[in-house]
Design a protein around this motif. Structure first.
Motif: not given
Ligand SMILES: [Mg+2]
Ligand SMILES: Nc1ncnc2c1ncn2[C@@H]1O[C@H](COP(=O)(O)OP(=O)(O)OP(=O)(O)O)[C@@H](O)[C@H]1O
Length: 481
Positions: A179, A248-249, A258
């Motif tokens: 990520r 982070d996604n 996600d």
């Molecule tokens: Mg996530």
């Protein structure tokens, strides 16, 4: 069952994860196996039907698996969290699929890890099935995405806001789980050596042709910018709202990851937000292209020390890429929009033509998906399109301008580009509610429809219909944590 694991992340990136076992589960049951995906991965679906409960619950991992929790950091709603990581997931290993592509297998919902931050490390059935459904819907639409290989129930009840919910685990397949936030984790600690090792690994895995570029790290940054710009353009073109575009996604591979609070927009409104936690509308539909650039700026910051030893020159180089993001996004969006509108070639006024249609849709509750689908009929007759608008005056004024720009075989081409079926919120909820009550038939039916979203069939008519008026106004999605 043999999985031919080749765990490069575990092997090459020590210090980027912790070895960790899945938590024991009382009574695992294989709920659904994605048989076509299993085949694609070179796995035997019949064997997996038999052994899947043990394997995909993490109870009995196949030989060669190396369960680990990856570390990452991330900007969440604009604020930096230096310590995140797989708090409820484990990478169990990598296999090469039939097409020769390396794919991660990950269990999501497999219990607490050192990165769980006070939460239980588990996933509830509803969010697991939602991720399964929406990921497959995106795949059906041809949009790069992580995918579900299996869903198991664990036999363990979980306490959630809504009450007690069945525990479940999703087996997720991804090009990788690297990520933007993975880079940020090491950059925030000024661990430049590890930022470089991660970049080298990511280049070798995702962009191997760049290894010999004159400036491989700059080329890598540019390649990620391109992949993410293309991805977000694809989301926008189908009305997809990710809902939690934290750094982070966002993957380095350019796959969607996600599916927490995601949803598809029905009536066109750029301000549409469904996530219960997105109070400021940061991740509203119309903001996604801006957040794309914002997130890429954060990746650029993390890569700065690799771009040039001189800080000013490094910043200039990062900016030279960042400045292109808007045009890259716009280029992909416009190319997609030309296809959606069935235009012949490319002309300067096309962007305005598209914007004017959106303007005619705004405030009309004109369903995004159906408007574009019915536009194909309107090549000859707007009879199926008009009723989608409360007041079709602006649309009527627009149609002749559009018709003057059409490609000869526009209607046919448009139907191959504009889906008739999307994962409509009320249909997803209906499938999840039924599954919760033990009936997976609506889930299966929806999954089947979403696998083939471009061919309209009379017996699927109900899946094309928007939610009853008012449903989306009060509809909220949750991360399910
Ligand atoms: Mg996530
Ligand atoms: N139930 C939970 N228990 C422990 N940690 C959790 C739980 N839910 C989320 N987290 C952690 O909170 C952070 C942010 O959560 P987020 O919802 O973005 O990710 P996720 O949906 O768990 O996973 P992914 O991004 O891999 O799909 C992640 O580090 C995640 O592991």
């Amino acid at each position: 069952m043999t999985f031919r694991f080749d765990n490069s992340y575990a092997r090459d990136l020590e210090g980027f994860y912790v070895d960790w076992p899945a938590a024991p589960v009382p009574a695992p049951r294989l709920l659904r196996l994605n048989r076509p995906l299993a085949e694609e991965l070179g796995l035997d679906p019949d064997l997996l039907e038999r052994e899947g409960a043990e394997i995909f619950s993490g109870r009995c991992l196949p030989e060669g698996a190396h369960p680990l929790a990856q570390v990452y950091a991330g900007h969440q709603f604009g604020g930096f969290s230096p310590q995140l990581g797989d708090g409820r997931a484990l990478l169990i290993g990598e296999i090469t699929d039939r097409a020769g592509r390396r794919r991660d297998l990950q269990l999501k919902g497999s219990g607490r890890t050192p990165f769980s931050r006070g939460a239980d490390g588990k996933a509830a059935l509803g969010p697991v099935l939602r991720e399964y459904l929406v990921g497959e819907a995106m795949h059906g639409l041809g949009i790069p995405t992580t995918r579900a290989l299996a869903a198991v129930t664990t036999g363990e009840p979980l306490l959630r806001q809504e009450g007690e919910r069945p525990g479940a685990i999703l087996t997720r397949v991804a090009a990788s789980h690297i990520r933007v936030g993975t880079f940020q984790f090491f950059a925030a600690r000024s661990d430049i050596d590890r930022v470089r090792r991660l970049a080298d690994y990511a280049i070798a895995r995702h962009y191997p042709e760049l290894a010999s570029a004159p400036e491989p790290y700059l080329a890598f940054y540019e390649a990620v910018a391109e992949a993410q710009a293309q991805l977000v353009a694809r989301w926008m073109l189908v009305g997809f709202i990710h809902g939690v575009m934290n750094t982070d996604n966002m993957t380095i591979s350019g796959e969607t990851i996600d599916y927490g609070p995601c949803a598809f927009m029905e009536g066109y409104d750029p301000g549409t937000v469904f996530s219960s936690i997105d109070l400021q509308g940061r991740y509203a539909y119309g903001n996604q292209p801006f957040i794309l650039a914002w997130n890429l700026a954060r990746l650029g910051e993390a890569l700065l020390p690799l771009l040039d030893a001189d800080a000013v020159r490094a910043a200039d180089k990062a900016n030279s890429v960042l400045e292109t993001v808007g045009a890259r996004y716009q280029g992909h969006w416009m190319a997609g929009m030309r296809a959606k509108l069935g235009l012949a070639g490319a002309e300067e006024g096309d962007a305005q033509l598209a914007e004017d249609l959106l303007e005619a849709m705004r405030g009309q509750r004109a369903d995004w998906t159906l408007t574009f689908r019915r536009l194909a009929d309107a090549v000859t007759d707007a009879g199926t399109l008009r009723p989608l608008f409360r007041d079709a005056a602006a649309l009527e004024a627009w149609l002749p301008r559009w018709r003057a720009r059409l490609a000869p075989d526009a209607a046919e081409r448009m139907r191959a580009t504009n889906p008739i079926y999307i994962a409509r919120n009320h249909r997803v909820e209906e499938a999840l509610a039924a599954a919760h009550a033990g009936d997976l038939a609506p889930f299966d039916r929806l999954l089947e429809v979403l696998a083939d979203p471009f061919s309209e069939r009379a017996d699927r008519e109900l899946f094309a219909v928007p939610a009853p008026e008012g449903f989306d106004d009060s509809y909220r999605t949750f991360c399910g944590t």
